[in-house]
Enzyme design. Structure first.
Site, mmCIF file in Angstrom:
data_model
loop_
_atom_site.group_PDB
_atom_site.id
_atom_site.type_symbol
_atom_site.label_atom_id
_atom_site.label_comp_id
_atom_site.label_asym_id
_atom_site.label_seq_id
_atom_site.Cartn_x
_atom_site.Cartn_y
_atom_site.Cartn_z
ATOM 1 C CG ASP A 104 -2.458 -3.483 6.919
ATOM 2 O OD1 ASP A 104 -1.607 -4.054 6.199
ATOM 3 O OD2 ASP A 104 -2.945 -2.367 6.630
ATOM 4 C CD GLU A 137 2.858 -5.920 6.217
ATOM 5 O OE1 GLU A 137 2.251 -5.793 5.149
ATOM 6 O OE2 GLU A 137 3.260 -7.023 6.643
ATOM 7 N N GLY A 194 -0.415 -4.944 0.842
ATOM 8 C CA GLY A 194 -1.711 -4.692 0.221
ATOM 9 C C GLY A 194 -2.042 -5.664 -0.885
ATOM 10 N N GLY A 209 0.821 -1.201 0.000
ATOM 11 C CA GLY A 209 0.000 0.000 0.000
ATOM 12 C C GLY A 209 0.858 1.255 0.000
#
Length: 351
Positions: free
Chosen positions: A153, A145, A122, A74
């Site tokens: 996430d 991450e 993402g 992302g």
């Protein structure tokens, strides 16, 4: 056919939508950024899904990416730039991205994610929640991450927590990049198809074949999984209750795999390791993807108020010195109670 004509006066559409016979196509077209998602792309994918799902001639939707990635993540640079001064803007991006992840999960038509090349962050959210996930010999799958002071996430906690033998805990905490065999072993993909056979597989679906039959026609065996070969160690170590215990068990084991795993973990943000383990443990008992995404969204707000995300992105993306100064610097110094207590639920994104 994919529509490559620019819209709104632009010169290079980053998401191409098209129909080829019975197959709807969504193609990410930002190769210079490894197809990393920005807010416009998230919205365009959502619009594309709406159009293709409502088209009675479309029997399945395929997601693909231009160049050497499906999607590398992302828009962390935007979040890094706005997180302190305009946290609502950063949170708004995550809210729309997470709603898209759930939209994919609840699609009424098959969603064929072609995880050919880099599929991280993402990109994982666009893939693993779909009905059909295909990897190739080029697949490099990761949730990296913890190396930027963040956590897995996009519903990553839901998917990783459900992997067998705590493989997902290993993937999410180490941030290590894995190939096709390990992605399949973790239940994060369904089949391996050679990259050179993807066009033929898509042509079969466009001509009326079911997605299942097209995959079976072209799939191959993935080879040896490193995770499977070390399943007993991973399952015993990553079932431990906290990061300090996990690190101690890896040091005590002393095998080559344990040492390699330890090396992965020791470079990561201590706060991110503690938070990620907590979120994965919570996800194991969660009833839905939506519940995990709501929890991740609440954790996003905590991350934006902290130190390590800004320092991690600085070191990895902005200055690229690869030398983050984490605060605190050691797992033992992380105030776990305060960290977990700071995660205050918002109203659900999906109500």
């Amino acid at each position: 056919m994919l529509d490559r004509s620019p819209k709104d006066g632009g010169t290079n559409d980053t998401v191409l939508i098209g129909v080829d016979g019975a197959l709807g196509r969504i193609h990410l077209n930002r190769p210079e950024a490894l197809n990393s998602l920005n807010l416009d792309m998230v919205r365009e994918i959502a619009r594309g899904i709406d159009a293709l799902e409502s088209n009675p001639d479309v029997h399945a939707i395929a997601l693909s990416g231009e160049g050497r990635a499906l999607c590398a993540g992302g828009d962390i640079k935007m979040i890094w730039q706005t997180g302190r001064s305009a946290p609502d803007e950063a949170l708004a991006f995550w809210a729309e991205e997470y709603r898209l992840n759930v939209r994919i999960n609840h699609l009424k038509k098959p969603w064929l994610a072609l995880m050919d090349g880099i599929c991280m962050g993402g990109g994982v959210g666009l893939s693993v929640h779909g009905s059909h996930r295909v990897v190739t010999e080029r697949t490099r799958f990761a949730m990296p991450e913890t190396g930027i002071g963040y956590f897995p996430d996009v519903g990553g906690t839901w998917a990783l927590a459900r992997a067998p033998n705590h493989f997902g805990f290993w993937i999410g905490l180490t941030g290590a990049s894995i190939g096709a065999a390990d992605t399949l072993a973790a239940g994060l993909a369904d089949a391996m198809v050679p990259s050179e056979a993807i066009a033929a597989m898509l042509s079969d679906i466009a001509s009326g074949s079911t997605v299942d039959n097209a995959i079976v026609t072209h799939q191959i065996e993935p080879g040896v999984s490193n995770l499977k070969e070390n399943a007993a160690l991973i399952d015993s170590v990553f079932a431990l209750p906290d990061i300090a215990a996990i690190l101690a068990a890896l040091r005590a084991d002393g095998s080559e795999f344990a040492i390699t795993t330890l090396a992965h973990l020791e470079g990561k943000s201590p706060t991110s390791l503690v938070l990620t383990l907590h979120l994965l443990q919570e996800a194991k008992g969660s009833a839905s993807l939506e519940a995990c995404l709501d929890r991740e969204y609440a954790a996003d707000a905590v991350i934006l108020r902290g130190h390590d995300f800004y320092e991690g992105v600085r070191a990895a993306v902005i200055d690229k010195d690869r030398n983050p100064a984490w605060q605190p610097a050691r797992v033992e110094e992380v105030d776990q109670q305060a960290l977990f207590a700071a995660i205050k639920p918002f109203p659900s994104l999906f109500s």
